[in-house]
Design an enzyme around this catalytic site. Sequence first.
Site, short mmCIF file in Angstrom:
data_model
loop_
_atom_site.label_atom_id
_atom_site.label_comp_id
_atom_site.label_asym_id
_atom_site.label_seq_id
_atom_site.Cartn_x
_atom_site.Cartn_y
_atom_site.Cartn_z
N GLU A 277 0.85 -1.18 0.00
CA GLU A 277 0.00 0.00 0.00
C GLU A 277 0.89 1.24 0.00
OE1 GLU A 277 -3.75 1.93 -0.11
OE2 GLU A 277 -3.15 -0.16 -0.42
N GLU A 307 -0.37 9.36 -6.28
CA GLU A 307 0.71 8.38 -6.31
C GLU A 307 0.83 7.74 -7.69
OE1 GLU A 307 -0.88 8.19 -1.93
OE2 GLU A 307 -1.23 6.41 -3.18
N ASP A 465 -6.74 3.30 3.15
CA ASP A 465 -6.34 2.05 3.80
C ASP A 465 -7.54 1.13 4.01
OD1 ASP A 465 -3.67 3.12 4.10
OD2 ASP A 465 -4.49 4.35 5.71
#
Length: 484
Positions: A277, A307, A465
């Site tokens: 992650e 990202e 998450d």
Amino acid sequence: MLNKFTVGLALIALAYYFGQRSSNSNLAEKSNVDASTLLIGWEEQIRQPARKMKRVAIGLNVCADLIVKATDLLKVMHVEPGKPLEHNVFTSLESLQQTFYYFFQRGAAVERFFSNDKLYQKIIEYTDTLKEKTYYIGGNAALMAQKMTDSDIKILFIGPVGPKVNAMFNKNIAVAKQCLRERDEVHLIMEYAKGDKWGDAVAPVATRLITSNDYANSRLDFLEELAANAKDFKPDLIALSGLQGLGDLTPEVKEKRVAEVLHQLGMLPQGVPVHLELASMADDATVRQLATQVFPVVHSIGLNEQELTYISKTNNGPHPDLEAVNGYAEIGAIADILYWMLTSLREGQRSRTPNLSRVHFHSLTFHIIATRVGTWENSASAAGAGARVGGLQACNFTTVIDPSKVELRIPRAFSRSVNFAPLRREALILDPTQPISVWRRGDVEFNFSPVLVCKKPLVTVGLGDAISATGLLYSQYLAKEMPW
């Protein structure tokens, strides 16, 4: 002769081609999708995997998150808006102020290291004067661990756990004995809501800035405990996060820690999938190093639009300048980058066959899980379940989403690619009764789901998450056989 339905579809498709890049928000507003219909569609499409996970080993980053309202903290510190400018590392209040202003105007989440430890501790002391502040479990790995225990899965956690976090952990999380510490690392979460004002700027979406002076997680403390503990625990999955902190280290130290990451991953049993992650990154060299050395070794990656585009930009991928506007990035361009990650980037790094076969992209408005055909099952359900939990957690609902408090923010019609003609020419029409869509490009399968965005979010930290953890629980890796 064309019937009215065919003409209607054509008009919607044309609306995409001429308007998506310049007026995404207008198209989303005109979609008029009833949220309750989409919720029913999710219920009908989302299915549990044939083989559920029972044991998961997770590491490495963990901390105590101190959550405050950003504008309240800036006010008590007497910090006013100034020049909006992005800094890769915070060394002063000015660098914090400028970076916060830069991302506040754009409504984008950001995470930066605070290198001045004395000043950072002073900022933490300022929070004591605030009427509202809350401690929560922090760190991508720790949040994934906590979320996975919702399904009564046994978790082994490997990372620097202090007393605050250990007391907040679910009873199903066992911490490796070597990893217990006397003090928690504290991360400061400066949250703001959609419509919050700071100077002349108004936040377009609800999100946050995160900063810390956390060296333990940057160094990946207890990394050396990973392989041995994982072997003893015999997990169905190993999930890792925290590697973004490597960018805060000197090149020499970083090189040694990356080598240790590869060493530990190399000692893990074959057949057990490893998920990585990612989180906010700001160092080009670190991103290139992760992409070329670590990505090929892991089986799955979870990330957001910042990202994803940063990885593409630093590794000569497609659409390097793609930006999200009000939380929405062009769907076809995102799909192009995911395809590149699972083909050109994946296959160009190592002489042996790399492991990377799954990328879970999550954003405010839509999710895509891209997989290599024949490597993972139930990915459509995983995409839908991850998207559903995003709205559920953002609004702080317990078990059911209230359709009156969420909304769709993507166009009703969109292209599935920008640079691949067969998918670019044919727009996909979103069907709210079957909101999860699946398509293929070569041997890459795309599993798409829109998100019902919370109109007034109550929670912003840890959404990615929770989304990735949920997606993994619904996914099934097609290993020939497990090593235990």
